[in-house]
Design a protein around this motif. Structure first.
Motif, PDB file in Angstrom:
ATOM      1  N   GLY A  29       0.785  -1.186   0.187  1.00  0.00           N
ATOM      2  CA  GLY A  29      -0.016   0.075  -0.184  1.00  0.00           C
ATOM      3  C   GLY A  29       0.858   1.111  -0.162  1.00  0.00           C
ATOM      4  O   GLY A  29       0.495   2.263  -0.784  1.00  0.00           O
ATOM      5  N   TRP A  47       1.428   4.278  -2.592  1.00  0.00           N
ATOM      6  CA  TRP A  47       1.056   5.624  -1.984  1.00  0.00           C
ATOM      7  C   TRP A  47       1.984   6.563  -2.715  1.00  0.00           C
ATOM      8  O   TRP A  47       1.844   7.685  -3.142  1.00  0.00           O
ATOM      9  N   GLN A  99      -6.621   5.809  -4.303  1.00  0.00           N
ATOM     10  CA  GLN A  99      -7.322   5.043  -3.375  1.00  0.00           C
ATOM     11  C   GLN A  99      -7.456   3.829  -4.002  1.00  0.00           C
ATOM     12  O   GLN A  99      -7.450   2.796  -3.265  1.00  0.00           O
ATOM     13  N   ILE A 123      -4.123   1.800  -4.365  1.00  0.00           N
ATOM     14  CA  ILE A 123      -3.617   1.482  -3.172  1.00  0.00           C
ATOM     15  C   ILE A 123      -4.402   0.225  -2.553  1.00  0.00           C
ATOM     16  O   ILE A 123      -3.897  -0.870  -2.234  1.00  0.00           O
ATOM     17  N   GLU A 124      -5.776   0.185  -2.746  1.00  0.00           N
ATOM     18  CA  GLU A 124      -6.490  -1.011  -2.213  1.00  0.00           C
ATOM     19  C   GLU A 124      -6.591  -2.234  -3.129  1.00  0.00           C
ATOM     20  O   GLU A 124      -6.068  -3.290  -2.462  1.00  0.00           O
ATOM     21  N   ALA A 161      -5.844  -4.050   6.241  1.00  0.00           N
ATOM     22  CA  ALA A 161      -5.835  -3.315   5.140  1.00  0.00           C
ATOM     23  C   ALA A 161      -6.840  -2.228   4.993  1.00  0.00           C
ATOM     24  O   ALA A 161      -6.526  -1.160   4.242  1.00  0.00           O
ATOM     25  N   ASP A 162      -8.093  -2.892   5.375  1.00  0.00           N
ATOM     26  CA  ASP A 162      -9.217  -1.923   5.651  1.00  0.00           C
ATOM     27  C   ASP A 162      -9.007  -0.539   6.402  1.00  0.00           C
ATOM     28  O   ASP A 162      -9.053   0.466   6.253  1.00  0.00           O
ATOM     29  N   SER A 202      -6.491   1.512   4.626  1.00  0.00           N
ATOM     30  CA  SER A 202      -6.880   2.414   3.661  1.00  0.00           C
ATOM     31  C   SER A 202      -7.898   3.663   4.128  1.00  0.00           C
ATOM     32  O   SER A 202      -7.816   4.393   3.522  1.00  0.00           O
ATOM     33  N   SER A 238      -7.446   7.254   3.315  1.00  0.00           N
ATOM     34  CA  SER A 238      -8.467   8.017   2.738  1.00  0.00           C
ATOM     35  C   SER A 238      -8.636   9.338   3.435  1.00  0.00           C
ATOM     36  O   SER A 238      -8.856  10.338   2.700  1.00  0.00           O
TER      37      SER A 238
END
Length: 225
Positions: free
Chosen positions: A85, A89, A104, A107-108, A209-210, A213, A217
Motif C-alpha cells: 500500500g 501511495w 485510493q 492502493i486498495e 488493509a481496511d 485504507s 483515505s
C-alpha cells in the motif's frame, strides 16, 4: 508352527499389489505429517510477526518512517501488505506534490494482491492434506479388497476353510485399511484446523488493509481540500 502376526511380517506376506498400496499410504502419511508440522510452525511465526508489526504500526510513528525502516519487501506477511500500500501511495505522488487520480483504488488493489499472495503461501500444502484425507481410506480399502480376494483364492487352492488358512490373508488385507485410516484421520483433523487458522490470519490481513485504507483515505481528503 506359530505364525508371526507383527506388522512387518504382515507386510512381507502381503501380495505385491497390497505392498504397493501400503507403501503409498505410509509415504502419504509421512508427507502429511511433514506438511502439518511445517504449517504449524509457519502459522505460529506469522501470528507473532503480525502482532509485532501491528504494535509498531499503531505506535504512533509516522507511516513514512515505518515504511523507510521496513523497506519495500519486508520479511513479515502483514508488513508486506502495508509495504504494498505504501509503495503505491508514494508512486501516486506527482512531482508537484499532488496525487494522481484514482490513488485510493490503486492502493486498495495493491494491498488485495499482496493479501492474495500471502493467502496462497499460507494455504500451500493444505490441498494435499485434503486429498489424503479423502482418498487414503479408499486406497486402503482397495488394498483390503485385493488382499481378501487373494485370501479366498488361497482357500480355493488349499480346499480348506480352516481359520488358520483364512486368518493370515485377512489380517494382511485389513492392515491396508488400517494404514489408510492412519493416514487419513490426522490429515482431515489438521486440514480443518490449519484451514481455519489460515482463514483467520488472512482475515486479520484484510482487516488491517481496511484500517490502513481508511487512514490513507482521510489523508487524501485532507490533501484535496
Amino acid at each position: 508352527m506359530e505364525m508371526d502376526f507383527s506388522l512387518w511380517a504382515l507386510f512381507l506376506r502381503a501380495t505385491f499389489t497390497v505392498k504397493i498400496v501400503m507403501i503409498l499410504l505410509i509415504v502419504a502419511s509421512f508427507w502429511s505429517w511433514s506438511i502439518i508440522v511445517q504449517k504449524l510452525i509457519d502459522l505460529r511465526r506469522a501470528r507473532a510477526d503480525t502482532d509485532a508489526f501491528e504494535e509498531t504500526f499503531w505506535s504512533g510513528e509516522p507511516l513514512d518512517t515505518v515504511y523507510q525502516r521496513i523497506g519495500p519487501e519486508p520479511p513479515e506477511a502483514a508488513a508486506r501488505v502495508f509495504a504494498a500500500g505504501m509503495t503505491e501511495w508514494q508512486r501516486s505522488h506527482r512531482r508537484d506534490g499532488g496525487l494522481i487520480a484514482g490513488t485510493q483504488a490503486r492502493i486498495e488493489r495493491a494491498m488485495n494482491v499482496a493479501i492474495g499472495r500471502e493467502a496462497d503461501e499460507l494455504g500451500r500444502g493444505l490441498s494435499f492434506l485434503a486429498t489424503v484425507g479423502s482418498v487414503a481410506p479408499f486406497v486402503g480399502l482397495f488394498g483390503t479388497v485385493w488382499g481378501i480376494k487373494n485370501a479366498f483364492e488361497e482357500i480355493a487352492l488349499q480346499q480348506s476353510t480352516n481359520l488358520a488358512v483364512v486368518a493370515p490373508g485377512i489380517a494382511e488385507a485389513l492392515l491396508a485399511t488400517g494404514l489408510g485410516l492412519l493416514a487419513a484421520i490426522p490429515a482431515v483433523i489438521f486440514y480443518n484446523k490449519l484451514s481455519q487458522e489460515t482463514d483467520t490470519l488472512v482475515g486479520n490481513y484484510e482487516g488491517f488493509a481496511d484500517e490502513f485504507s481508511m487512514i490513507l483515505s482521510r489523508q487524501l481528503d485532507q490533501a484535496g481540500r
